[in-house]
Structures are given as structure tokens and as C-alpha cells.
Design a protein around this motif. Sequence first.
Motif, mmCIF file in Angstrom:
data_model
loop_
_atom_site.group_PDB
_atom_site.id
_atom_site.type_symbol
_atom_site.label_atom_id
_atom_site.label_comp_id
_atom_site.label_asym_id
_atom_site.label_seq_id
_atom_site.Cartn_x
_atom_site.Cartn_y
_atom_site.Cartn_z
ATOM 1 N N ASN A 10 81.621 40.921 100.085
ATOM 2 C CA ASN A 10 80.829 39.854 99.460
ATOM 3 C C ASN A 10 80.791 39.938 97.931
ATOM 4 N N LYS A 11 81.761 40.631 97.344
ATOM 5 C CA LYS A 11 81.837 40.704 95.884
ATOM 6 C C LYS A 11 83.293 40.514 95.471
ATOM 7 N N HIS A 12 83.529 39.631 94.506
ATOM 8 C CA HIS A 12 84.894 39.363 94.044
ATOM 9 C C HIS A 12 85.480 40.624 93.407
ATOM 10 N N ALA A 13 86.770 40.816 93.594
ATOM 11 C CA ALA A 13 87.446 42.006 93.069
ATOM 12 C C ALA A 13 87.331 42.125 91.558
ATOM 13 N N ALA A 14 87.150 40.997 90.860
ATOM 14 C CA ALA A 14 87.140 41.014 89.397
ATOM 15 C C ALA A 14 85.744 41.148 88.797
ATOM 16 N N THR A 15 84.709 41.221 89.627
ATOM 17 C CA THR A 15 83.334 41.228 89.119
ATOM 18 C C THR A 15 83.099 42.343 88.113
ATOM 19 N N ARG A 16 83.459 43.557 88.469
ATOM 20 C CA ARG A 16 83.199 44.706 87.602
ATOM 21 C C ARG A 16 84.023 44.641 86.321
ATOM 22 N N THR A 17 85.264 44.173 86.428
ATOM 23 C CA THR A 17 86.129 44.081 85.253
ATOM 24 C C THR A 17 85.610 43.038 84.273
ATOM 25 N N PHE A 18 85.196 41.900 84.773
ATOM 26 C CA PHE A 18 84.628 40.859 83.900
ATOM 27 C C PHE A 18 83.365 41.375 83.205
ATOM 28 N N GLN A 19 82.504 42.064 83.943
ATOM 29 C CA GLN A 19 81.295 42.623 83.342
ATOM 30 C C GLN A 19 81.654 43.581 82.215
ATOM 31 N N ALA A 20 82.630 44.454 82.473
ATOM 32 C CA ALA A 20 83.010 45.470 81.490
ATOM 33 C C ALA A 20 83.560 44.848 80.211
ATOM 34 N N ILE A 21 84.440 43.873 80.351
ATOM 35 C CA ILE A 21 85.034 43.234 79.167
ATOM 36 C C ILE A 21 83.965 42.483 78.380
ATOM 37 N N ARG A 22 83.060 41.807 79.075
ATOM 38 C CA ARG A 22 81.976 41.076 78.407
ATOM 39 C C ARG A 22 81.083 42.024 77.617
ATOM 40 N N ILE A 23 80.725 43.161 78.215
ATOM 41 C CA ILE A 23 79.871 44.135 77.539
ATOM 42 C C ILE A 23 80.558 44.670 76.290
ATOM 43 N N GLU A 24 81.832 44.996 76.407
ATOM 44 C CA GLU A 24 82.584 45.510 75.259
ATOM 45 C C GLU A 24 82.727 44.452 74.174
ATOM 46 N N MET A 25 83.060 43.226 74.568
ATOM 47 C CA MET A 25 83.268 42.146 73.602
ATOM 48 C C MET A 25 82.024 41.891 72.749
ATOM 49 N N ASN A 26 80.869 41.983 73.378
ATOM 50 C CA ASN A 26 79.617 41.623 72.703
ATOM 51 C C ASN A 26 78.791 42.828 72.254
ATOM 52 N N LYS A 27 79.347 44.029 72.454
ATOM 53 C CA LYS A 27 78.670 45.265 72.044
ATOM 54 C C LYS A 27 77.248 45.312 72.615
ATOM 55 N N GLU A 28 77.127 44.923 73.874
ATOM 56 C CA GLU A 28 75.806 44.763 74.476
ATOM 57 C C GLU A 28 75.010 46.064 74.532
ATOM 58 N N LEU A 29 75.640 47.145 74.962
ATOM 59 C CA LEU A 29 74.902 48.397 75.095
ATOM 60 C C LEU A 29 74.597 49.008 73.736
ATOM 61 N N GLU A 30 75.524 48.874 72.788
ATOM 62 C CA GLU A 30 75.257 49.344 71.423
ATOM 63 C C GLU A 30 74.056 48.609 70.833
ATOM 64 N N ASP A 31 73.978 47.299 71.095
ATOM 65 C CA ASP A 31 72.858 46.503 70.588
ATOM 66 C C ASP A 31 71.527 46.965 71.187
ATOM 67 N N VAL A 32 71.523 47.296 72.478
ATOM 68 C CA VAL A 32 70.294 47.779 73.118
ATOM 69 C C VAL A 32 69.862 49.106 72.499
ATOM 70 N N HIS A 33 70.829 50.011 72.313
ATOM 71 C CA HIS A 33 70.530 51.303 71.676
ATOM 72 C C HIS A 33 69.939 51.111 70.283
ATOM 73 N N ALA A 34 70.447 50.137 69.534
ATOM 74 C CA ALA A 34 69.963 49.875 68.173
ATOM 75 C C ALA A 34 68.589 49.203 68.185
ATOM 76 N N PHE A 35 68.377 48.336 69.165
ATOM 77 C CA PHE A 35 67.152 47.528 69.240
ATOM 78 C C PHE A 35 65.908 48.345 69.564
ATOM 79 N N LEU A 36 65.981 49.225 70.536
ATOM 80 C CA LEU A 36 64.793 49.881 71.078
ATOM 81 C C LEU A 36 64.004 50.681 70.037
ATOM 82 N N PRO A 37 64.619 51.578 69.263
ATOM 83 C CA PRO A 37 63.815 52.307 68.269
ATOM 84 C C PRO A 37 63.231 51.409 67.184
#
Length: 308
Positions: free
Chosen positions: A192-219
Motif C-alpha cells: 500500500n505504498k508506492h515504491a518511489a515514496t521514500r525517494t521523493f521524500q528524501a529529494i524534497r528534504i534535501e532540495m529544501n534543506k528541511e532538516l537543517e532549517d528545523v535545527h536552526a529554528f528551534l534554538p
Amino acid sequence: MSHISVLLHETVDALLADRNTGIYVDGTFGRGGHTRLLLSRLDENARVYAFDKDPQALTVAAALEQEDSRFKMIHASFADLQQQLNQLGVYAVDGIMADLGVSSPQLDQPERGFSFMHDGPLDMRMDNSQGQTAAQWLVDVDEEHLANVIFQYGEERYSRRIAKAIKQAGYIETTGRLAEIVKLAHPKWEKNKHAATRTFQAIRIEMNKELEDVHAFLPQAVDLLKSQARLAVISFHSLEDRIIKQFIQKESTLAEDHGWGMPQQREDTRRLKKVVRTRASDTEVKQNPRSRSAWLRVAERLESEDAA
């Protein structure tokens, strides 16, 4: 699908904690659902600032600025929270909220290139007014780095095989083409999950620096909070939630005594106390399936004398 704000009342209720005035920040305006409810609960002397990288969010926000003089929109990432607010003369606030991840309009508009559910140009930029598209990035990135991104941000066990197939394909113009390449390269995917789900998530996170932004935001958020002011953050996948959980844990836990058994006069450096961790109700999940994976974490700012 129109955008439905996740954990809407739970977030605003927890953020306000029975207050009805002050200065508040929405770190991820999106289409304004949380901000509008917040404004409706505040008095005429309150002020709300919102951040978003998405130019489409600015259009919605511009209309709200015309409707409500208490509201101001800032076209920037919440990673620049402190700098942007300081420039406006704001150095302390009564509450900060953020709803991480991608909004429904971003996912549902094929031209944004976030989803393989609708074939469109492979873009994936939250701020599509600047920077590389995902299609351009995939051409430039080397295979090893791509494999690491897919493994780390998508938690995809077949990352190396998928990265190899992507790089061999050359320029990939559309989301549908990328999804097909990943599907063919993937030997086994979850039910029930498309084969590309995880890959799309990973590329999106990298493209937008999502986790880096969260690390910067919280403190920065904690630095801005007044005593007893609250931070409320909604996350949608384990990578984000882990960062928030560990940050709140660190900021709300007394440091270990490394005095080797000798009596120590320790300084209490705690800045937060945990308030609540909750997720969407069964009713909300039924009405909005995208809320299924959402977690809301709320913490409250302490002063040093409060923590003692």
C-alpha cells in the motif's frame, strides 16, 4: 484537495494557554489556517508575524494583511526567525508555532513537482522563485551523494540501486518519469505504498534543506520566547519528530553531574518544560487522511529561577 490545517484547535489552544493577547509567530504560514484561528482568539492589541518560503503563500497572506492590521507576513524561512524579527524591532514573543512538511496545495499542484500522484515538471522547490529545480539537481549531484540522501532522508534500504538507476537515466524532466525509474529499480516495496515514496521524500528534504532549517529554528525560537511562552511544533515524519523530541528533551533535562562524587553547586541550564505530545484524533484522520502521521509537541519557556 484544499488545504486542511492539521491539529488546528489543539495547536492554537496549547499555544495560547488561556491568554488572549501578546506577540505570536507562525513559522510556517502555508495557507493561513493556524494563523487565522490564532487571530480570531486574540484581542485588538495583539500582533502575529508569519513566515513562509512559498511565493503562493504570500498571495494568501497579502489578502490577510489587508483584512487584519494585526498581521504581518515575512517571505523567509523560519531558519532566519531571529534575524527577521529583530529587524522589525521584535526581540521577545508570547508564542511560536510551526507546521512542518508540505502543504496540500503544494502536493496537489502538478506544476510544483512534489508528488508522483500528478505528473508534472520535476521541481520540488518550496520557494520556486529561486534556486535549482530537482531535475537540475539530479543532473549535478554525484551518485554516492544521491544514494546517501535517499538513505538518510528517505530511510530507503535500496538507496544505492535507486541512485544508480537515476544517474543512468540522464535528465529526468517529470515526476512521473522519476517515479517510474525508481519503481523499476526497486526490488521490493511496502504494501500500500508506492515504491518511489521514500525517494521523493528524501529529494524534497534535501532540495529544501528541511532538516537543517528545523535545527536552526528551534534554538532561535527558545531565545525569543518570554517566560511561560510556548513553542508548538507539528511534524509529519520520524526524522523531523526526532529532532524536535531530542531538542525539547535536552532543553528540559537537568545536566548530568560530572563531579566524580564530589558535592557540586550546579547551574540549572534548563530553558523548557514539556507540556504535551499529541496526535490527530480518529475523527480528524477520517476527515483528513494526511493528518495520520502528524505529531504535535508543545513546550513552555522557563526562566532560570523557575527551573530551580
